[in-house]
Design a protein around this motif. Structure first.
Motif, PDB file in Angstrom:
ATOM      1  N   THR A 160     -15.173  12.547  -0.717  1.00 50.95           N
ATOM      2  CA  THR A 160     -16.242  11.595  -0.373  1.00 50.95           C
ATOM      3  C   THR A 160     -15.760  10.399   0.435  1.00 50.95           C
ATOM      4  N   GLU A 161     -14.456  10.287   0.628  1.00 48.09           N
ATOM      5  CA  GLU A 161     -13.924   9.102   1.301  1.00 48.09           C
ATOM      6  C   GLU A 161     -12.744   9.442   2.215  1.00 48.09           C
ATOM      7  N   PRO A 162     -12.835   9.074   3.495  1.00 45.45           N
ATOM      8  CA  PRO A 162     -11.710   9.297   4.408  1.00 45.45           C
ATOM      9  C   PRO A 162     -10.537   8.388   4.030  1.00 45.45           C
ATOM     10  N   SER A 163      -9.397   8.669   4.587  1.00 44.20           N
ATOM     11  CA  SER A 163      -8.234   7.820   4.325  1.00 44.20           C
ATOM     12  C   SER A 163      -8.362   6.513   5.092  1.00 44.20           C
ATOM     13  N   MET A 164      -7.637   5.505   4.650  1.00 44.64           N
ATOM     14  CA  MET A 164      -7.624   4.222   5.358  1.00 44.64           C
ATOM     15  C   MET A 164      -7.070   4.406   6.769  1.00 44.64           C
ATOM     16  N   ALA A 165      -6.102   5.323   6.915  1.00 41.80           N
ATOM     17  CA  ALA A 165      -5.525   5.605   8.235  1.00 41.80           C
ATOM     18  C   ALA A 165      -6.593   6.154   9.175  1.00 41.80           C
ATOM     19  N   ASP A 166      -7.412   7.075   8.658  1.00 42.41           N
ATOM     20  CA  ASP A 166      -8.507   7.631   9.470  1.00 42.41           C
ATOM     21  C   ASP A 166      -9.475   6.532   9.897  1.00 42.41           C
ATOM     22  N   MET A 167      -9.847   5.699   8.937  1.00 44.31           N
ATOM     23  CA  MET A 167     -10.836   4.661   9.223  1.00 44.31           C
ATOM     24  C   MET A 167     -10.321   3.641  10.244  1.00 44.31           C
ATOM     25  N   LEU A 168      -9.047   3.321  10.163  1.00 46.09           N
ATOM     26  CA  LEU A 168      -8.449   2.407  11.143  1.00 46.09           C
ATOM     27  C   LEU A 168      -8.406   3.057  12.526  1.00 46.09           C
ATOM     28  N   GLU A 169      -8.052   4.331  12.553  1.00 47.95           N
ATOM     29  CA  GLU A 169      -7.982   5.050  13.834  1.00 47.95           C
ATOM     30  C   GLU A 169      -9.365   5.143  14.474  1.00 47.95           C
ATOM     31  N   TRP A 170     -10.377   5.448  13.673  1.00 47.08           N
ATOM     32  CA  TRP A 170     -11.742   5.548  14.209  1.00 47.08           C
ATOM     33  C   TRP A 170     -12.245   4.203  14.730  1.00 47.08           C
ATOM     34  N   LEU A 171     -11.900   3.139  14.016  1.00 47.43           N
ATOM     35  CA  LEU A 171     -12.282   1.799  14.496  1.00 47.43           C
ATOM     36  C   LEU A 171     -11.664   1.524  15.865  1.00 47.43           C
ATOM     37  N   GLY A 172     -10.405   1.921  16.012  1.00 50.21           N
ATOM     38  CA  GLY A 172      -9.721   1.749  17.297  1.00 50.21           C
ATOM     39  C   GLY A 172     -10.378   2.564  18.395  1.00 50.21           C
ATOM     40  N   ASP A 173     -10.809   3.776  18.062  1.00 51.07           N
ATOM     41  CA  ASP A 173     -11.495   4.633  19.035  1.00 51.07           C
ATOM     42  C   ASP A 173     -12.809   4.007  19.484  1.00 51.07           C
ATOM     43  N   ILE A 174     -13.562   3.466  18.524  1.00 49.64           N
ATOM     44  CA  ILE A 174     -14.836   2.822  18.852  1.00 49.64           C
ATOM     45  C   ILE A 174     -14.603   1.585  19.711  1.00 49.64           C
ATOM     46  N   ASP A 175     -13.609   0.800  19.348  1.00 48.79           N
ATOM     47  CA  ASP A 175     -13.276  -0.413  20.104  1.00 48.79           C
ATOM     48  C   ASP A 175     -12.969  -0.075  21.563  1.00 48.79           C
ATOM     49  N   LEU A 217       0.825  -1.208   0.000  1.00 49.22           N
ATOM     50  CA  LEU A 217       0.000   0.000   0.000  1.00 49.22           C
ATOM     51  C   LEU A 217       0.864   1.265   0.000  1.00 49.22           C
ATOM     52  N   GLY A 218       1.827   1.296   0.922  1.00 51.49           N
ATOM     53  CA  GLY A 218       2.672   2.487   1.062  1.00 51.49           C
ATOM     54  C   GLY A 218       1.950   3.597   1.811  1.00 51.49           C
ATOM     55  N   ILE A 219       2.694   4.441   2.480  1.00 54.27           N
ATOM     56  CA  ILE A 219       2.135   5.517   3.301  1.00 54.27           C
ATOM     57  C   ILE A 219       1.260   6.484   2.493  1.00 54.27           C
ATOM     58  N   PRO A 220       1.703   6.953   1.317  1.00 53.98           N
ATOM     59  CA  PRO A 220       0.872   7.912   0.564  1.00 53.98           C
ATOM     60  C   PRO A 220      -0.542   7.400   0.297  1.00 53.98           C
ATOM     61  N   LYS A 221      -0.659   6.122  -0.034  1.00 50.96           N
ATOM     62  CA  LYS A 221      -1.985   5.547  -0.329  1.00 50.96           C
ATOM     63  C   LYS A 221      -2.821   5.416   0.947  1.00 50.96           C
ATOM     64  N   VAL A 222      -2.180   5.092   2.057  1.00 49.00           N
ATOM     65  CA  VAL A 222      -2.891   4.891   3.328  1.00 49.00           C
ATOM     66  C   VAL A 222      -3.462   6.201   3.868  1.00 49.00           C
ATOM     67  N   VAL A 223      -2.750   7.306   3.658  1.00 48.79           N
ATOM     68  CA  VAL A 223      -3.212   8.609   4.185  1.00 48.79           C
ATOM     69  C   VAL A 223      -3.993   9.411   3.142  1.00 48.79           C
ATOM     70  N   GLU A 224      -4.153   8.854   1.950  1.00 50.06           N
ATOM     71  CA  GLU A 224      -4.871   9.559   0.883  1.00 50.06           C
ATOM     72  C   GLU A 224      -6.369   9.617   1.177  1.00 50.06           C
ATOM     73  N   ARG A 225      -6.939  10.809   1.076  1.00 53.65           N
ATOM     74  CA  ARG A 225      -8.378  10.972   1.290  1.00 53.65           C
ATOM     75  C   ARG A 225      -8.963  11.819   0.171  1.00 53.65           C
ATOM     76  N   SER A 226     -10.274  11.734   0.016  1.00 54.45           N
ATOM     77  CA  SER A 226     -10.955  12.531  -1.000  1.00 54.45           C
ATOM     78  C   SER A 226     -12.144  13.238  -0.361  1.00 54.45           C
TER      79      SER A 226
END
Length: 199
Positions: free
Chosen positions: A128-143, A117-126
């Motif tokens: 309409t779509e958050p970055s994969m890093a954001d989504m992983l962090e939010w999942l951790g927060d919910i957990d 994946l590489g870091i640029p792809k993981v932190v890439e957001r648009s």
């Protein structure tokens, strides 16, 4: 890129599950409040029973064990309510475990494909779509939030004393805490509307 497809597929699956589990938590938790209310009422009755002096009411002379029997009956009913709350706790633990599994699986999927994946792809957001890093962090927060709420409720039951009226009365306020979980998850899901709808 296969790594991106697999990671996002898992994240989508995780959030769909989290959404369902949050609804389940809310239902289970809402249903349990009747048991807390009953426990509080029984505690008040027990306190009133304890405050009646043995020599105050003349009719107690004809029923010398009435106060003892009433106390035993109230304690029995309180035990039933705590039993119901422990059943609730088991159901809440199932929700917590389910959320934790989703977070663990998502992290494992990411870590498996991190190099590709590489870091640029993981932190890439648009837009309409958050970055994969954001989504992983939010999942951790919910957990963490779900697990902490579960452990708080477990502690409340484990330290409960039937003779401590003040503690039991405060249980209602402490037990009902947790609405922030629903607010937190709904807030996160608003950022994922298009991501979750995109097939």
């Amino acid at each position: 890129m296969q790594a991106e497809i697999l990671t996002k597929r898992q994240l989508k699956s995780a959030y769909v599950t989290v959404q369902k589990q949050t609804v389940r938590w809310k239902e289970i938790h809402g249903n349990s409040e009747q048991y807390v209310n009953s426990l509080c009422n029984l505690s008040e009755q027990l306190d009133s029973c304890e405050k009646v002096p043995d020599d105050l009411a003349t009719f107690l002379k004809d029923f010398p064990d009435l106060k003892i029997r009433l106390r035993a009956k109230l304690l029995e009913e309180m035990e039933k309510m705590v039993g119901k709350l422990r059943e609730t706790l088991c159901s809440l633990q199932e929700v917590s475990n389910s959320v934790s599994r989703q977070y663990a699986t998502s992290m494992h999927t990411y870590q498996t494909h991190a190099v590709e994946l590489g870091i640029p792809k993981v932190v890439e957001r648009s837009a309409t779509e958050p970055s994969m890093a954001d989504m992983l962090e939010w999942l951790g927060d919910i957990d963490r939030a779900v697990r902490e709420l579960y452990l708080q409720k477990q502690f409340l039951l484990d330290t409960l004393s039937y003779d401590d009226t003040r503690q039991i009365q405060s249980l209602l306020k402490k037990w009902t805490q947790g609405s922030e979980l629903d607010t937190m998850v709904m807030g996160i899901l608003t950022h994922l509307t298009f991501f979750l709808e995109d097939s």
